[in-house]
Scaffold this motif. Structure first.
Motif, PDB file in Angstrom:
ATOM      1  N   TYR A 131       0.866  -1.182   0.000  1.00  0.00           N
ATOM      2  CA  TYR A 131       0.000   0.000   0.000  1.00  0.00           C
ATOM      3  C   TYR A 131       0.903   1.233   0.000  1.00  0.00           C
TER       4      TYR A 131
ATOM      5  N   LEU B 225      -9.202  -8.806  -3.023  1.00  0.00           N
ATOM      6  CA  LEU B 225      -9.901  -7.562  -2.710  1.00  0.00           C
ATOM      7  C   LEU B 225     -10.959  -7.791  -1.631  1.00  0.00           C
TER       8      LEU B 225
ATOM      9  N   LYS C 173     -11.011  -6.067   2.012  1.00  0.00           N
ATOM     10  CA  LYS C 173     -12.223  -5.344   2.411  1.00  0.00           C
ATOM     11  C   LYS C 173     -12.698  -5.816   3.787  1.00  0.00           C
TER      12      LYS C 173
ATOM     13  N   SER D 285     -12.391  -0.445   3.388  1.00  0.00           N
ATOM     14  CA  SER D 285     -13.530  -1.148   2.790  1.00  0.00           C
ATOM     15  C   SER D 285     -14.227  -0.358   1.692  1.00  0.00           C
TER      16      SER D 285
ATOM     17  N   ILE E   5     -11.899  -0.272  -1.400  1.00  0.00           N
ATOM     18  CA  ILE E   5     -11.854  -1.568  -2.066  1.00  0.00           C
ATOM     19  C   ILE E   5     -13.157  -1.823  -2.811  1.00  0.00           C
TER      20      ILE E   5
ATOM     21  N   PHE F 287      -1.196  -1.269  -4.425  1.00  0.00           N
ATOM     22  CA  PHE F 287      -2.283  -0.301  -4.442  1.00  0.00           C
ATOM     23  C   PHE F 287      -1.679   1.093  -4.309  1.00  0.00           C
TER      24      PHE F 287
END
Length: 89
Positions: free
Chosen positions: A8, A34, A38, A45, A48, A82
């Motif tokens: 991330y 994913l 989440k 959440s 995602i 991400f």
């Protein structure tokens, strides 16, 4: 089970509570990853969910390539990144 690395970047790391984690999946699709994120990272959440619904500007890369579909199969040792959109001035 398939183990993948998840990275991330920037404010996504802050929301996730980490910048790097290893995730073990029984179903190895990107969509399964994913859904796992989440469920396990509540502060991510909504982000995602927007990725799942193709309404997010967050960049998702699998081994440095943008996947064409969320059904792409992940393999042992794959890296999923991400990144929030980047703008410059």
């Amino acid at each position: 089970m398939v183990k993948v690395r998840v990275k991330y970047f920037l404010w996504l790391a802050e929301k996730a509570g980490c910048s790097l984690e290893e995730v073990s999946l029984s179903n190895s699709s990107l969509l399964s990853l994913l859904e796992h994120i989440k469920a396990s990272r509540p502060r991510l959440s909504r982000i995602i969910e927007s990725i799942i619904q193709s309404r997010s500007e967050v960049i998702v890369l699998v081994n440095n390539v943008s996947p064409k579909t969320l059904t792409v199969e992940l393999k042992e040792g794959d890296e999923v990144v991400f990144m929030p959109p980047v703008s410059g001035g």
